[in-house]
Design a protein around this motif. Structure first.
Motif, PDB file in Angstrom:
ATOM      1  N   GLU A  24       0.877  -1.259   0.071  1.00 49.03           N
ATOM      2  CA  GLU A  24      -0.022  -0.088  -0.027  1.00 49.03           C
ATOM      3  C   GLU A  24       0.821   1.290   0.089  1.00 49.03           C
ATOM      4  O   GLU A  24       0.524   2.127  -0.710  1.00 49.03           O
ATOM      5  N   LYS A  25       1.901   1.240   0.794  1.00 43.84           N
ATOM      6  CA  LYS A  25       2.866   2.375   0.896  1.00 43.84           C
ATOM      7  C   LYS A  25       3.339   2.706  -0.411  1.00 43.84           C
ATOM      8  O   LYS A  25       3.879   3.544  -1.051  1.00 43.84           O
ATOM      9  N   ILE A  26       3.875   1.596  -1.187  1.00 40.56           N
ATOM     10  CA  ILE A  26       4.642   1.517  -2.575  1.00 40.56           C
ATOM     11  C   ILE A  26       3.651   2.252  -3.415  1.00 40.56           C
ATOM     12  O   ILE A  26       3.965   3.155  -4.125  1.00 40.56           O
ATOM     13  N   ASN A  27       2.470   1.659  -3.524  1.00 40.64           N
ATOM     14  CA  ASN A  27       1.721   2.239  -4.418  1.00 40.64           C
ATOM     15  C   ASN A  27       1.236   3.790  -4.145  1.00 40.64           C
ATOM     16  O   ASN A  27       1.124   4.599  -5.009  1.00 40.64           O
ATOM     17  N   ALA A  28       1.269   4.168  -2.688  1.00 40.17           N
ATOM     18  CA  ALA A  28       0.994   5.566  -2.522  1.00 40.17           C
ATOM     19  C   ALA A  28       2.254   6.409  -3.114  1.00 40.17           C
ATOM     20  O   ALA A  28       2.081   7.357  -3.542  1.00 40.17           O
ATOM     21  N   GLN A  29       3.588   5.659  -2.566  1.00 40.77           N
ATOM     22  CA  GLN A  29       4.467   6.480  -3.158  1.00 40.77           C
ATOM     23  C   GLN A  29       4.687   6.734  -4.847  1.00 40.77           C
ATOM     24  O   GLN A  29       5.262   7.535  -5.103  1.00 40.77           O
ATOM     25  N   GLU A  30       4.501   5.574  -5.475  1.00 41.08           N
ATOM     26  CA  GLU A  30       4.229   5.629  -6.958  1.00 41.08           C
ATOM     27  C   GLU A  30       3.328   6.709  -7.418  1.00 41.08           C
ATOM     28  O   GLU A  30       3.714   7.492  -8.087  1.00 41.08           O
ATOM     29  N   SER A  31       2.255   6.753  -6.285  1.00 39.45           N
ATOM     30  CA  SER A  31       1.323   7.724  -7.000  1.00 39.45           C
ATOM     31  C   SER A  31       1.827   9.281  -6.832  1.00 39.45           C
ATOM     32  O   SER A  31       1.845  10.153  -7.401  1.00 39.45           O
ATOM     33  N   VAL A  32       2.778   9.334  -5.499  1.00 42.13           N
ATOM     34  CA  VAL A  32       3.304  10.549  -5.385  1.00 42.13           C
ATOM     35  C   VAL A  32       4.377  10.572  -6.703  1.00 42.13           C
ATOM     36  O   VAL A  32       4.699  11.848  -7.142  1.00 42.13           O
ATOM     37  N   LEU A  33       5.234   9.784  -7.075  1.00 36.53           N
ATOM     38  CA  LEU A  33       6.112   9.821  -8.091  1.00 36.53           C
ATOM     39  C   LEU A  33       5.373  10.202  -9.291  1.00 36.53           C
ATOM     40  O   LEU A  33       5.944  11.035  -9.985  1.00 36.53           O
ATOM     41  N   LYS A  34       4.238   9.725  -9.397  1.00 39.72           N
ATOM     42  CA  LYS A  34       3.564   9.964 -11.010  1.00 39.72           C
ATOM     43  C   LYS A  34       3.138  11.311 -11.011  1.00 39.72           C
ATOM     44  O   LYS A  34       3.359  12.092 -11.828  1.00 39.72           O
ATOM     45  N   ALA A  35       2.567  11.737  -9.874  1.00 44.81           N
ATOM     46  CA  ALA A  35       2.190  13.178  -9.588  1.00 44.81           C
ATOM     47  C   ALA A  35       3.542  14.097  -9.587  1.00 44.81           C
ATOM     48  O   ALA A  35       3.324  15.039 -10.489  1.00 44.81           O
ATOM     49  N   GLY A  36       4.509  13.825  -9.147  1.00 43.96           N
ATOM     50  CA  GLY A  36       5.844  14.481  -9.209  1.00 43.96           C
ATOM     51  C   GLY A  36       6.132  14.502 -10.795  1.00 43.96           C
ATOM     52  O   GLY A  36       6.933  15.724 -11.292  1.00 43.96           O
ATOM     53  N   ASN A  37       6.265  13.596 -11.495  1.00 38.90           N
ATOM     54  CA  ASN A  37       6.662  13.327 -12.833  1.00 38.90           C
ATOM     55  C   ASN A  37       5.819  14.407 -13.709  1.00 38.90           C
ATOM     56  O   ASN A  37       6.485  15.085 -14.577  1.00 38.90           O
ATOM     57  N   LEU A  38       4.592  14.174 -13.435  1.00 41.10           N
ATOM     58  CA  LEU A  38       3.518  14.984 -14.053  1.00 41.10           C
ATOM     59  C   LEU A  38       4.144  16.725 -13.966  1.00 41.10           C
ATOM     60  O   LEU A  38       3.807  17.432 -14.820  1.00 41.10           O
ATOM     61  N   ALA A  39       4.228  16.971 -12.455  1.00 39.50           N
ATOM     62  CA  ALA A  39       4.448  17.989 -12.293  1.00 39.50           C
ATOM     63  C   ALA A  39       5.622  18.646 -13.041  1.00 39.50           C
ATOM     64  O   ALA A  39       5.755  19.821 -13.118  1.00 39.50           O
ATOM     65  N   LEU A  40       6.684  17.758 -12.864  1.00 37.21           N
ATOM     66  CA  LEU A  40       8.125  18.104 -13.444  1.00 37.21           C
ATOM     67  C   LEU A  40       7.791  18.483 -15.001  1.00 37.21           C
ATOM     68  O   LEU A  40       8.390  19.359 -15.590  1.00 37.21           O
ATOM     69  N   ARG A  41       6.885  17.560 -15.548  1.00 38.62           N
ATOM     70  CA  ARG A  41       6.793  17.909 -16.993  1.00 38.62           C
ATOM     71  C   ARG A  41       6.132  19.174 -17.287  1.00 38.62           C
ATOM     72  O   ARG A  41       6.461  19.687 -18.412  1.00 38.62           O
ATOM     73  N   GLU A  42       5.014  19.428 -16.447  1.00 39.06           N
ATOM     74  CA  GLU A  42       4.397  20.653 -16.644  1.00 39.06           C
ATOM     75  C   GLU A  42       5.331  21.663 -16.432  1.00 39.06           C
ATOM     76  O   GLU A  42       5.074  22.848 -17.276  1.00 39.06           O
ATOM     77  N   ARG A  43       6.123  21.715 -15.414  1.00 42.53           N
ATOM     78  CA  ARG A  43       7.144  22.765 -15.023  1.00 42.53           C
ATOM     79  C   ARG A  43       8.025  23.033 -16.365  1.00 42.53           C
ATOM     80  O   ARG A  43       8.441  24.163 -16.834  1.00 42.53           O
ATOM     81  N   ASP A  44       8.687  21.807 -16.962  1.00 41.04           N
ATOM     82  CA  ASP A  44       9.524  21.801 -17.788  1.00 41.04           C
ATOM     83  C   ASP A  44       8.648  22.566 -19.235  1.00 41.04           C
ATOM     84  O   ASP A  44       9.342  23.412 -19.916  1.00 41.04           O
ATOM     85  N   ASP A  45       7.499  22.105 -19.374  1.00 37.45           N
ATOM     86  CA  ASP A  45       6.832  22.799 -20.804  1.00 37.45           C
ATOM     87  C   ASP A  45       6.831  24.169 -20.396  1.00 37.45           C
ATOM     88  O   ASP A  45       6.805  25.057 -21.282  1.00 37.45           O
ATOM     89  N   GLU A  46       6.135  24.690 -19.090  1.00 38.00           N
ATOM     90  CA  GLU A  46       6.176  26.061 -18.923  1.00 38.00           C
ATOM     91  C   GLU A  46       7.440  26.924 -19.046  1.00 38.00           C
ATOM     92  O   GLU A  46       7.434  28.015 -19.437  1.00 38.00           O
ATOM     93  N   LEU A  47       8.481  26.258 -18.400  1.00 36.32           N
ATOM     94  CA  LEU A  47       9.764  26.789 -18.355  1.00 36.32           C
ATOM     95  C   LEU A  47      10.156  27.007 -20.135  1.00 36.32           C
ATOM     96  O   LEU A  47      10.836  28.177 -20.610  1.00 36.32           O
ATOM     97  N   ARG A  48       9.757  25.987 -20.848  1.00 36.37           N
ATOM     98  CA  ARG A  48      10.341  26.191 -22.310  1.00 36.37           C
ATOM     99  C   ARG A  48       9.362  27.312 -22.900  1.00 36.37           C
ATOM    100  O   ARG A  48      10.169  27.949 -23.768  1.00 36.37           O
ATOM    101  N   ILE A  49       8.272  27.222 -22.755  1.00 39.11           N
ATOM    102  CA  ILE A  49       7.400  28.523 -23.244  1.00 39.11           C
ATOM    103  C   ILE A  49       7.885  29.730 -22.735  1.00 39.11           C
ATOM    104  O   ILE A  49       7.984  30.739 -23.519  1.00 39.11           O
TER     105      ILE A  49
END
Length: 254
Positions: A150-175
């Motif tokens: 359960e904790k791993i799944n929670a951490q993976e969700s955190v990682l996915k959210a972090g990856n998504l946020a990183l991608r969004e920030r990368d896109d905003e930074l590039r623009i």
């Protein structure tokens, strides 16, 4: 009879003298008239010459008036052109100031996004490390396998959210970087068109100094905003997964 003849002789002499006198007067008058005619002829010629000169001077005066009117019209055109150039310079100066302000805003947004990306990367690294630790402990402790999953799944969700946020920030930074480059290119074009480069350079230096001050202030505010955030908890205990999700949510909101 002799007396009478003498009287007639005297009278004849007087009449003859008067006649000669009047003849002389007539001759003098005729000579005077001839002289006056000559003078009148000379004055007529001079009058014609003066009339010709007056006509020439009138033509010159008209030409001067025409030239003066043309010069006045040219002066008004030049004044209008100068006013137009001054207005155009003011408009270009205003556009350049707006573009400089836009660049400062974009730089501030880029710096803020870079700080957020640093925080996200740090949290992503901690989450990855935590996930690895959880995986090792799941192998080591079979009796806590379900909880660890359960904790791993929670951490993976955190990682996915972090990856998504990183991608969004990368896109905003590039623009934002593209917008900043475009603004800098437009400012370069405006600078080449504007004559007062030194004044603009001084203004840009002042703006850069102000930008550094604002960046320092933003960095201080970011530190103050990041300092109350609690670090993610370890694998032991049931509140670890919830703490990780709160950290990501606060980061995304900020």
């Amino acid at each position: 009879m002799g007396v009478r003849q003498r009287e007639f002789g005297s009278l004849y002499e007087v009449i003859k003298s008067e006649r000669n006198k009047y003849v002389n007067l007539i001759q003098a008058a005729q000579q005077r008239m001839s002289e006056m005619r000559q003078k009148i002829s000379i004055l007529s010629n001079e009058l014609e010459v003066l009339r010709a000169e007056l006509k020439t001077k009138d033509m010159s005066l008209q030409k001067c008036r025409v030239d003066l009117s043309a010069s006045l019209a040219q002066r008004e055109l030049l004044r209008a052109d100068v006013n137009k150039q001054v207005t155009l310079y003011g408009e270009r100066r205003g556009d350049m100031d707006q573009q400089l302000a836009s660049i400062e805003q974009l730089n501030g947004g880029i710096n803020s996004l870079e700080e957020e990306m640093k925080l996200l990367r740090a949290r992503y690294a901690r989450a990855t490390e935590l996930r690895n630790k959880v995986g090792l402990k799941a192998v080591m402790y079979n009796d806590e396998l379900c909880i660890l999953h359960e904790k791993i799944n929670a951490q993976e969700s955190v990682l996915k959210a972090g990856n998504l946020a990183l991608r969004e920030r990368d896109d905003e930074l590039r623009i934002l970087r593209l917008q900043r480059n475009e603004c800098q290119r437009e400012i370069g074009l405006e600078r080449r068109q504007l004559p007062s480069k030194k004044a603009l350079d001084d203004e840009i230096v002042a703006l850069q100094i102000e930008l550094l001050t604002v960046r320092e202030r933003v960095a201080e505010l970011d530190k103050l905003a990041a300092s109350p955030a609690a670090p993610p908890a370890g694998p032991a205990g049931g509140g670890g997964g919830g703490g990780g999700r709160r950290g990501v949510g606060s980061q995304q909101w900020r």
